[in-house]
Each structure stands twice: as C-alpha cells, then as structure tokens.
Design a protein around this motif. Sequence first.
Motif, PDB file in Angstrom:
ATOM      1  N   LYS A  85      35.808  24.548  52.114  1.00  0.00           N
ATOM      2  CA  LYS A  85      37.179  24.573  51.598  1.00  0.00           C
ATOM      3  C   LYS A  85      37.861  23.249  51.940  1.00  0.00           C
ATOM      4  O   LYS A  85      37.699  22.753  53.059  1.00  0.00           O
ATOM      5  CB  LYS A  85      37.934  25.735  52.219  1.00  0.00           C
ATOM      6  N   TYR A 120      43.840  23.721  52.432  1.00  0.00           N
ATOM      7  CA  TYR A 120      43.781  24.929  53.259  1.00  0.00           C
ATOM      8  C   TYR A 120      44.321  24.742  54.677  1.00  0.00           C
ATOM      9  O   TYR A 120      44.718  25.704  55.316  1.00  0.00           O
ATOM     10  CB  TYR A 120      42.333  25.437  53.347  1.00  0.00           C
ATOM     11  N   VAL A 171      41.155  32.910  55.538  1.00  0.00           N
ATOM     12  CA  VAL A 171      41.081  32.057  54.345  1.00  0.00           C
ATOM     13  C   VAL A 171      40.857  30.591  54.711  1.00  0.00           C
ATOM     14  O   VAL A 171      40.100  29.871  54.057  1.00  0.00           O
ATOM     15  CB  VAL A 171      42.350  32.222  53.470  1.00  0.00           C
ATOM     16  N   HIS A 231      34.033  32.659  59.965  1.00  0.00           N
ATOM     17  CA  HIS A 231      34.500  33.375  58.775  1.00  0.00           C
ATOM     18  C   HIS A 231      33.712  34.673  58.582  1.00  0.00           C
ATOM     19  O   HIS A 231      34.281  35.738  58.341  1.00  0.00           O
ATOM     20  CB  HIS A 231      34.385  32.508  57.518  1.00  0.00           C
ATOM     21  N   ARG A 233      35.178  38.418  58.544  1.00  0.00           N
ATOM     22  CA  ARG A 233      35.042  39.199  57.306  1.00  0.00           C
ATOM     23  C   ARG A 233      34.360  40.536  57.595  1.00  0.00           C
ATOM     24  O   ARG A 233      34.767  41.571  57.060  1.00  0.00           O
ATOM     25  CB  ARG A 233      34.264  38.369  56.281  1.00  0.00           C
ATOM     26  N   ALA A 284      48.287  37.609  51.071  1.00  0.00           N
ATOM     27  CA  ALA A 284      47.211  37.680  50.074  1.00  0.00           C
ATOM     28  C   ALA A 284      47.270  38.981  49.288  1.00  0.00           C
ATOM     29  O   ALA A 284      46.922  39.015  48.113  1.00  0.00           O
ATOM     30  CB  ALA A 284      45.853  37.556  50.768  1.00  0.00           C
ATOM     31  N   GLY A 285      47.711  40.062  49.949  1.00  0.00           N
ATOM     32  CA  GLY A 285      47.607  41.367  49.320  1.00  0.00           C
ATOM     33  C   GLY A 285      48.835  41.840  48.584  1.00  0.00           C
ATOM     34  O   GLY A 285      48.772  42.816  47.857  1.00  0.00           O
ATOM     35  N   ARG A 311      37.246  22.925  46.632  1.00  0.00           N
ATOM     36  CA  ARG A 311      36.117  22.850  47.566  1.00  0.00           C
ATOM     37  C   ARG A 311      35.615  21.406  47.563  1.00  0.00           C
ATOM     38  O   ARG A 311      35.900  20.642  46.633  1.00  0.00           O
ATOM     39  CB  ARG A 311      34.978  23.761  47.115  1.00  0.00           C
ATOM     40  N   PRO A 321      39.345  36.084  38.476  1.00  0.00           N
ATOM     41  CA  PRO A 321      40.647  36.022  39.145  1.00  0.00           C
ATOM     42  C   PRO A 321      40.561  36.292  40.646  1.00  0.00           C
ATOM     43  O   PRO A 321      41.458  35.925  41.396  1.00  0.00           O
ATOM     44  CB  PRO A 321      41.471  37.094  38.437  1.00  0.00           C
ATOM     45  N   PHE A 322      39.471  36.949  41.078  1.00  0.00           N
ATOM     46  CA  PHE A 322      39.320  37.237  42.515  1.00  0.00           C
ATOM     47  C   PHE A 322      38.314  36.274  43.146  1.00  0.00           C
ATOM     48  O   PHE A 322      37.884  36.478  44.263  1.00  0.00           O
ATOM     49  CB  PHE A 322      38.854  38.684  42.707  1.00  0.00           C
ATOM     50  N   ASN A 371      35.078  35.386  48.366  1.00  0.00           N
ATOM     51  CA  ASN A 371      35.879  35.981  47.283  1.00  0.00           C
ATOM     52  C   ASN A 371      36.888  36.952  47.881  1.00  0.00           C
ATOM     53  O   ASN A 371      36.967  37.120  49.096  1.00  0.00           O
ATOM     54  CB  ASN A 371      34.971  36.679  46.264  1.00  0.00           C
ATOM     55  N   CYS A 372      37.645  37.610  47.019  1.00  0.00           N
ATOM     56  CA  CYS A 372      38.726  38.476  47.500  1.00  0.00           C
ATOM     57  C   CYS A 372      38.157  39.760  48.100  1.00  0.00           C
ATOM     58  O   CYS A 372      37.528  40.555  47.403  1.00  0.00           O
ATOM     59  CB  CYS A 372      39.652  38.823  46.340  1.00  0.00           C
ATOM     60  N   ILE A 373      38.461  39.961  49.366  1.00  0.00           N
ATOM     61  CA  ILE A 373      37.977  41.171  50.049  1.00  0.00           C
ATOM     62  C   ILE A 373      38.791  42.392  49.595  1.00  0.00           C
ATOM     63  O   ILE A 373      38.352  43.525  49.730  1.00  0.00           O
ATOM     64  CB  ILE A 373      38.053  40.970  51.581  1.00  0.00           C
TER      65      ILE A 373
HETATM   66  C1  HEM Z   1      45.571  41.011  41.834  1.00  0.00           C
HETATM   67  C2  HEM Z   1      45.460  40.896  43.135  1.00  0.00           C
HETATM   68  C3  HEM Z   1      44.661  39.844  43.858  1.00  0.00           C
HETATM   69  C4  HEM Z   1      44.144  38.652  43.414  1.00  0.00           C
HETATM   70  C5  HEM Z   1      44.214  38.061  42.009  1.00  0.00           C
HETATM   71  C6  HEM Z   1      43.472  38.028  44.529  1.00  0.00           C
HETATM   72  C7  HEM Z   1      42.811  36.810  44.463  1.00  0.00           C
HETATM   73  C8  HEM Z   1      42.107  36.253  45.510  1.00  0.00           C
HETATM   74  C9  HEM Z   1      41.371  35.013  45.437  1.00  0.00           C
HETATM   75  C10 HEM Z   1      41.248  34.127  44.201  1.00  0.00           C
HETATM   76  C11 HEM Z   1      40.810  34.795  46.655  1.00  0.00           C
HETATM   77  C12 HEM Z   1      39.946  33.595  47.076  1.00  0.00           C
HETATM   78  C13 HEM Z   1      40.761  32.637  47.908  1.00  0.00           C
HETATM   79  C14 HEM Z   1      40.075  31.325  48.212  1.00  0.00           C
HETATM   80  O1  HEM Z   1      39.000  31.044  47.702  1.00  0.00           O
HETATM   81  O2  HEM Z   1      40.658  30.548  48.963  1.00  0.00           O
HETATM   82  C15 HEM Z   1      41.208  35.885  47.509  1.00  0.00           C
HETATM   83  C16 HEM Z   1      40.857  36.011  48.832  1.00  0.00           C
HETATM   84  C17 HEM Z   1      41.327  37.005  49.659  1.00  0.00           C
HETATM   85  N1  HEM Z   1      42.109  38.091  49.306  1.00  0.00           N
HETATM   86 FE1  HEM Z   1      42.758  38.531  47.452  1.00  0.00          FE
HETATM   87  N2  HEM Z   1      43.604  38.839  45.613  1.00  0.00           N
HETATM   88  C18 HEM Z   1      44.307  39.963  45.255  1.00  0.00           C
HETATM   89  C19 HEM Z   1      44.616  41.041  46.044  1.00  0.00           C
HETATM   90  C20 HEM Z   1      44.312  41.166  47.379  1.00  0.00           C
HETATM   91  C21 HEM Z   1      44.622  42.315  48.202  1.00  0.00           C
HETATM   92  C22 HEM Z   1      45.292  43.604  47.743  1.00  0.00           C
HETATM   93  C23 HEM Z   1      44.228  42.010  49.471  1.00  0.00           C
HETATM   94  C24 HEM Z   1      44.397  42.893  50.661  1.00  0.00           C
HETATM   95  C25 HEM Z   1      44.990  42.575  51.740  1.00  0.00           C
HETATM   96  C26 HEM Z   1      43.635  40.667  49.434  1.00  0.00           C
HETATM   97  C27 HEM Z   1      43.109  39.992  50.511  1.00  0.00           C
HETATM   98  C28 HEM Z   1      42.370  38.832  50.436  1.00  0.00           C
HETATM   99  C29 HEM Z   1      41.728  38.200  51.582  1.00  0.00           C
HETATM  100  C30 HEM Z   1      41.766  38.680  53.028  1.00  0.00           C
HETATM  101  C31 HEM Z   1      41.060  37.067  51.097  1.00  0.00           C
HETATM  102  C32 HEM Z   1      40.201  36.091  51.890  1.00  0.00           C
HETATM  103  C33 HEM Z   1      38.769  36.567  51.878  1.00  0.00           C
HETATM  104  C34 HEM Z   1      37.817  35.655  52.617  1.00  0.00           C
HETATM  105  O3  HEM Z   1      38.088  34.463  52.761  1.00  0.00           O
HETATM  106  O4  HEM Z   1      36.763  36.162  53.045  1.00  0.00           O
HETATM  107  N3  HEM Z   1      43.700  40.206  48.146  1.00  0.00           N
HETATM  108  N4  HEM Z   1      41.995  36.770  46.787  1.00  0.00           N
END
Ligand code: HEM
Length: 510
Positions: free
Chosen positions: A110, A115, A126, A134, A138, A314-315, A385, A446-447, A453-455
Amino acid sequence: MVDLHVSGLGLPNLALLAVVSATAYYAAWLAYNLLLHPLRRFPGPLLHRASHLPRAYYLVTGALGHKVADLHRAYGPVVRVAPDELAFADPQAWRDIYGHRAPGEPEFEKDGRFYRPIDDMPENIVSARSREYHGALRRQLAHGFSERSMRAQEPIIGGYVDLLVHKLREACSSPVSSSPGKAEEGGKVNMREWLNWCTFDVIGDLGFGSPFGCLESGSYHPWVRRITETIRFGGVVSALMGVGLGGLVQAISRCGGMKSRDEHQKLTREKLLQRIELGAEGRPDFIEGLIRKKDELGMDLLQLQMNASLLIVAGSETTATLLSGATFLLLTNPEALEKLTNEVRSTFADDADITLSSVGSLSYMLACLNESLRRYPPVVIGLPRVVPKGGAQVAGHVIPEGTRVAVWHYAISHDPALWTDPMGFHPERFLGDPRFAGDALDAMQPFSLGPRNCIGKNLAYAEMRLILAKIVYHFDMRIAAESRGWLEGQKAFTVWDKPPLQVYLRPVKR
Ligand code: HEM
C-alpha cells in the motif's frame, strides 16, 4: 556569517540566483519526466506526465474521480495520471495489483503517501505495512464477521433498522420536516442524514459496544461529525503528499490538527475502555476478537483504538453512501423502483418477516444494489499500491518498480469499452439480460479483491438489503425537486461528498 559584499553578491542578486536555479531545476525535472522517465512510453496529457500538480489540483477540488474516467476515455485502459503513477481500466489489473500472491511472491505494498501520511500515527488494519501483522489482525477480526457472528448480530442490526423506520415515520409526518400542503405526498426528509445515522449507530454498536445515539437524537454525535469532516480533509492531505509537501502535512498535524485529533482520541479511548470493561466474551461484536488477543498481538490501547475507529469509518460511511445513491437512482428510474417495490411487497406479508437472512432471497433487489455499486461506488478513487522491487506485469504491461498503480473505481465502472450504456441505471445487466451480454461484470470490484479486500462485504450486503427492503416495504417515495440533480457534478474525495438528499416519504397504509 558570510559577508555577501566580499563575495560580490548582494541579497537581491542572491535571491535572483535562487529563483533562476529553482526554475532551471524544475524545468530540467519536467523535461526528465517527459523524455527520460521509465514511464515515458505510457499515454496521458502532457501536464499530467510532466508534473504532480494537475493530479493534486483535481484531487483537492473533488473532481479527480471523474477526471480519471475522462482520461481513460481519451487515452485508453492505461493512463499516466502523474509522472510516477499509472491508472488502469482493465479487469485483469484488479488481479495483478490487488490479488493474492503465491507464498514468497511479493505483494504490491500500500502506498504510504496515501495510507500513512502522518508517520507518528500507529497503524490499523488498513494502513498496516507488514503482511504478517495485517494477517494476524485480519484473522482476529474475521471472527466478528463470520456467518455465526452475523446471526448473533441480527437483533442489534435489526433493532436499529426498526428504529430508523419508526423515526422516518415520525419525521415524514412532522410539520417541521414536511413541506407545506399536499398531505397526500407525505413529508419531506433528508435521507442522506437518516441513512448515515442508522449505519453509524449499527457500526458504533458493533465496533465499540455502545451506540452513538444518532437515530434517537436525530443528529450527529460529535465523534461521527469529526469523522465525516476528516474524510474531506484526507483529500487535501493526500494532494499535499503527492506534490512533495509531506513535511507541511506533518507540521499541520503537529500544530493545528493536534487539538481536535487529541479530543477525538480521548473520546475514542473512553468508548473503548467502556467496551473493555464489558469483557471479551459474550458480545458478538467486531472488537471482541482483538480484545481477547491484544497481548498476543502486542497491541496497546492506542492500537486497539485505531482499529476500532477504522472499523467504524470503513463500515458506516461506505454503506450509507451506497444506500443514498441507490435511493436516488431508484427514485429517478421509476421502472426499476416499481419492479423492486413489487418484489418486496409481494415477498413479505408482514414487517416481522423481513430479516437479515430472508432479504437474501430478493434477486431484483440484489441487482439494484449491484447496479448502484457500479453507478455510485462508495470508494470513488483508485487505492494506490506500489510495484515491488524488480518490477511486475500489470494487465500485460511491464511496469518498473516503485511505480504507483491503481484501478480507479468510478472510472472502470463507467468505461464505455467495458459497459453498455454506462451512464444508465440497468439492474437487468446483473440478471443475464442479453442486451448487456458484452458487459465486463468483473471490471467492478467495489469491495476490492485479494488479501486486503473488504472484510465487511457480507455484512454490508446484508445491512443494505435489510434497510432498503424495510424502507421500500413501509414507504412510497418520490424525489423532491431540489434533489433531482443530486448526482450532477457531485464532488468526491476518497468517498463522495454527498449533498442533502430530499425525498418525500408517505407511509404505506396496511
Ligand atoms: C458498501 C459498503 C462497503 C464498501 C464499498 C467497502 C469497500 C472497501 C474497500 C474498497 C476496501 C479495500 C481498502 C483498501 O484496499 O485500502 C475495504 C476494506 C475494508 N473494509 Fe469495507 N466496504 C464497505 C463496507 C464495510 C463494512 C460494513 C465494514 C465493517 C466494519 C467494512 C470494513 C472494512 C475493513 C476492516 C477493511 C480493511 C480490510 C483489510 O485491510 O484486511 N467495510 N472496504
């Protein structure tokens, strides 16, 4: 002290010399970027290839997400958006940049400028640099996001969604928030706020074990307000880092920014201490796994705080943003709204039947949410990245080490080379409609994907389905005139800077 007269140079001459030298240095640097830089063969506008300034300008003005989409239309799937940075609009690039690596194969790290702009801040999940740290974080957090935990979280989430419906009912019949006259139209409410308040209450409860009380009070808790302000400031910080003014960022953070940061951290600490007192067992929230293993992970209170705050940011903002976008897109596409309304109201005979698991059967709703994620991806920009030592292949191109690379969410989701009628709203493209057979569905992520990716993806889908189903079940909706152009020219920093979304709500009589 140097005697300037002895050396034959007066102060004005020295100043002139400094200006001439700086200009010559800058001109040589621009020429290097254009003619000799290892990325010189990649296309892009002259100014972007030569200098970081245009990228920084579009970033601070909130227009960079749209600008990169324009650049892909003009220059193709790989664009040099800054001297040392490439943007990709190719599904393969997702896998190459963000995907899983074989053991021993280096990940694309990253980018610290984005970041970790302030180097004395402890890392969270993140921003974590090391693959091992990490991974350990996770694994611990994964408990709180498992199928089992989500079932246990259902009463908490459902409770807030019911409170949202109750409060919307009150708000749309209150003389303050209703528009005068025309009782049959219902009352006007700002859906942006209500959706934000609901998701902040849910995630606040699941992250800290205590709600923010936004829905109850119908206002932003100071912690939440500060977070929403920080998101906008993040764009400025990132732009300053991009033009080499990292030192200024550190200085601002140490002086002016410090006071409010300290207050915010104090509040976070208090909330976390309250949560720790409850004990690690027995509460199905996210932070439970971290509290249990904090000694093993070598985490102090500040690191716990950083992760708890991150989970809430994030959430909540992401989910609320998508729900606002979906509401707007449905209300401005009446055919889709009608199909969705029929699906929801014919599936459920009673409010009590609408649960976190039963909403999983609504296939048209899922298509509407996916199309909203495409048209209005909550994370707008590209998450940068850095290409590892020795260089790497991205989407068939050999990219030198140290290059900043990203797939830009909004841009790839609107690329006419990848989508039929990209600016339209067509949930049918996710339901196998032959009109959209040529769409590259894997172009939108998107995730994100891969190990970072998004947990919270499953939780986000479940929460979005539940909230949207309950709203559509209980209310007839119509967009207010002042919000008809809600999407036009909307600014985005990391996420969208959403204007108020005024909607008429009329409770359905049963
Ligand atoms: C529509 C809703 C959501 C979208 C579009 C979304 C999108 C993303 C994206 C794109 C990333 C990657 C970030 C990166 O690469 O730097 C991410 C990571 C993450 N998201 Fe989500 N997110 C959503 C909802 C949530 C929810 C509900 C949670 C719960 C708390 C959450 C928790 C996280 C966490 C903890 C990470 C970091 C994971 C890691 O680095 O292992 N997100 N999200």
